[in-house]
Design a protein around this motif. Structure first.
Motif, PDB file in Angstrom:
ATOM      1  N   ALA A   1       0.803  -1.230   0.000  1.00  9.74           N
ATOM      2  CA  ALA A   1       0.000   0.000   0.000  1.00  9.74           C
ATOM      3  C   ALA A   1       0.836   1.282   0.000  1.00  9.74           C
ATOM      4  O   ALA A   1       0.518   2.220  -0.742  1.00  9.74           O
ATOM      5  N   PRO A   2       1.902   1.384   0.796  1.00 16.57           N
ATOM      6  CA  PRO A   2       2.679   2.642   0.767  1.00 16.57           C
ATOM      7  C   PRO A   2       3.276   2.942  -0.594  1.00 16.57           C
ATOM      8  O   PRO A   2       3.421   4.113  -0.966  1.00 16.57           O
ATOM      9  N   ALA A   3       3.623   1.892  -1.354  1.00 13.85           N
ATOM     10  CA  ALA A   3       4.254   2.097  -2.663  1.00 13.85           C
ATOM     11  C   ALA A   3       3.242   2.404  -3.753  1.00 13.85           C
ATOM     12  O   ALA A   3       3.500   3.229  -4.635  1.00 13.85           O
ATOM     13  N   ILE A   4       2.067   1.771  -3.686  1.00 14.97           N
ATOM     14  CA  ILE A   4       1.090   1.962  -4.765  1.00 14.97           C
ATOM     15  C   ILE A   4       0.263   3.232  -4.565  1.00 14.97           C
ATOM     16  O   ILE A   4      -0.437   3.660  -5.482  1.00 14.97           O
ATOM     17  N   GLY A   5       0.362   3.830  -3.381  1.00  9.69           N
ATOM     18  CA  GLY A   5      -0.338   5.102  -3.143  1.00  9.69           C
ATOM     19  C   GLY A   5       0.601   6.101  -2.497  1.00  9.69           C
ATOM     20  O   GLY A   5       0.386   6.500  -1.345  1.00  9.69           O
ATOM     21  N   PRO A   6       1.646   6.540  -3.211  1.00 10.87           N
ATOM     22  CA  PRO A   6       2.634   7.433  -2.594  1.00 10.87           C
ATOM     23  C   PRO A   6       2.038   8.750  -2.112  1.00 10.87           C
ATOM     24  O   PRO A   6       2.464   9.285  -1.084  1.00 10.87           O
ATOM     25  N   GLY A   7       1.072   9.293  -2.844  1.00  6.58           N
ATOM     26  CA  GLY A   7       0.450  10.539  -2.415  1.00  6.58           C
ATOM     27  C   GLY A   7      -0.272  10.372  -1.091  1.00  6.58           C
ATOM     28  O   GLY A   7      -0.143  11.204  -0.179  1.00  6.58           O
TER      29      GLY A   7
END
Length: 216
Positions: free
Chosen positions: A161-167
């Protein structure tokens, strides 16, 4: 056709509207403080280790309703119903979180005895791992509330999750950082809403992201 102008708003109407908005804000604040108390009670009821993640799930559910503009009318009943209903699944999903917490603590202890470049490198690694863990933790309550996937599939999503939603990840970290600094300046906020304010804000940020993913 003859146009009929709508009646002009009176000062009384404006006062009523202003009072209603104030009451809405006060009610939301009361829910945040009540959720903090319930979260603490739920954590203690599960002996901390078995109570924390179910309590985050239950409190997150209440706060999501606040963010949606439809706060619960029965906080106590709704919290405990959600706590009991999600207890087993939340603890299965939460087991790796405790392992990560122990590893981060051991890394912090090791950092205290290192010196020179090794200490600097370890410090950077610990900071990155801690930030990743914060973002993953922010996703736990919204994900457990919305989905019923297997623990393995859920954790695969949480880890990525942290990588696929950086914003969203940056927003979560910014919100947590601002709140930590705020609590450092005003310590009385810690017992009142030390966990539930970031749980509310980060839960809303994650829910917005998950809404976009579900719409695809």
């Amino acid at each position: 056709m003859t146009h009929v102008s709508p009646p002009a708003r009176t000062t009384g109407d404006e006062a009523v509207g202003w009072a209603a908005r104030v009451m809405t804000v006060l009610r939301a604040l009361a829910h945040v403080v009540a959720a903090q108390l319930l979260l603490a009670l739920g954590t203690l009821a599960g002996g901390v280790v078995l109570g924390l993640v179910p309590s985050l799930h239950a409190a997150g559910t209440l706060l999501a309703r606040v963010a949606a503009g439809a706060p619960s009318e029965h906080l106590w009943r709704d919290f405990w119903a959600t706590w009991r209903g999600g207890w087993r699944r939340c603890n299965v999903l939460g087991a790796p979180l405790w392992a990560v917490a122990v590893l981060l603590w051991l890394d912090a202890v090791a950092l205290g005895v290192l010196t020179g470049p090794a200490r600097a490198a370890a410090g950077v690694g610990l900071a990155l791992a801690g930030a990743w863990a914060v973002v993953v933790l922010a996703h736990v309550a919204p994900v457990t509330r919305r989905y019923t996937d297997s623990p393995a599939r859920t954790w695969r999503f949480l880890v990525l999750a942290p990588a696929i939603g950086p914003g969203t990840s940056l927003g979560v970290l910014a919100a947590v950082t601002v709140w930590v600094l705020t609590c450092a300046a005003v310590p009385v906020l810690v017992p009142l809403a030390g966990v539930t304010v970031p749980l509310l804000v980060t839960g809303w940020l994650v829910d917005v992201r998950l809404d976009r993913l579900d719409a695809r």
